[in-house]
Enzyme design. Sequence first.
Site, short mmCIF file in Angstrom:
data_model
loop_
_atom_site.label_atom_id
_atom_site.label_comp_id
_atom_site.label_asym_id
_atom_site.label_seq_id
_atom_site.Cartn_x
_atom_site.Cartn_y
_atom_site.Cartn_z
N HIS A 58 0.82 -1.21 0.00
CA HIS A 58 0.00 0.00 0.00
C HIS A 58 0.86 1.27 0.00
O HIS A 58 1.94 1.30 0.62
CB HIS A 58 -0.95 -0.01 1.18
CG HIS A 58 -2.11 -0.93 1.00
ND1 HIS A 58 -2.93 -1.34 2.04
CD2 HIS A 58 -2.61 -1.55 -0.12
CE1 HIS A 58 -3.86 -2.15 1.57
NE2 HIS A 58 -3.69 -2.29 0.28
N ASP A 132 -0.12 -3.60 8.91
CA ASP A 132 -1.55 -3.41 9.08
C ASP A 132 -2.28 -4.72 9.36
O ASP A 132 -3.48 -4.82 9.11
CB ASP A 132 -2.15 -2.77 7.82
CG ASP A 132 -1.85 -1.28 7.71
OD1 ASP A 132 -1.20 -0.73 8.62
OD2 ASP A 132 -2.24 -0.68 6.69
N HIS A 170 -0.50 2.24 12.58
CA HIS A 170 -1.45 3.36 12.64
C HIS A 170 -1.91 3.61 14.07
O HIS A 170 -1.96 2.69 14.89
CB HIS A 170 -2.68 3.06 11.79
CG HIS A 170 -2.42 3.02 10.32
ND1 HIS A 170 -2.47 4.14 9.51
CD2 HIS A 170 -2.11 1.98 9.50
CE1 HIS A 170 -2.21 3.80 8.27
NE2 HIS A 170 -1.99 2.49 8.23
#
Length: 253
Positions: A58, A132, A170
């Site tokens: 990503h 992630d 994140h």
Amino acid sequence: MPLKVHQFPCLEDNYGFLALDEASGLAACIDTPEAGAILRELKKLGWKLDLILNTHWHPDHAGGNAEIVAATGCTVVGPAEVTKLAPIDREVRGGDAVMLGETRFEVIESGGHTLGHIAYFDARDHVAFVGDTLFALGCGRLFEGTPEQMWGSLQRLAALPDDTRVYCAHEYTASNARFALSVDDGPALKARAQQIFAMRERGEPTVPTTIGLEKATNPFLRAPVLAGRVGASGEPDYKAFGAVRAAKDVFKG
């Protein structure tokens, strides 16, 4: 000598991670969410970048590769899927190992968020960079993989030592906590959620977390226990996980 990890904010809610093998003085950048911020931190620290370790393809994880390589001449290591964005120098997959000076990173297959997602685990220092796949009180959306694949990935991470420091990419923890409270009313989760909300009010990061803490409170790792709350009673563990993940995808709290 131990691995030293430097964490800093990038983009809107990403974290950047630089890891220094103190024995050799060589550093690695885990993913490249924001090239300018990463290069500034390297300069401030005076660290020599040897490797980029990508977890998946990503753009907020591999989008800064080219600029950082141009500035440092470092080597790029990652799963084959990263070539969707930029070249890599060494392709790795689950079961491989990567050396940063004297630090050995085991590569763990962790697909689900993307098909080829991987994590890096330093068994000497009990440090994991999970991209992630696993978040504090959360997990990644299934953009490419299946619930069965992601459940298997989460179980591989859950098998790491409980004191493993987990560096997820994140700052989603407050939102994850609000969802977790909607499916789990256990005292351990309630206490952790209160702590998280207070930390975020003070502007403090909730990353890293630990494997033990996630096993005790993360609704995605606890999916089989919570199956009845999401209409998955009697289902296989991966289907219970899928039901929890589907509930999070539509959660508005």
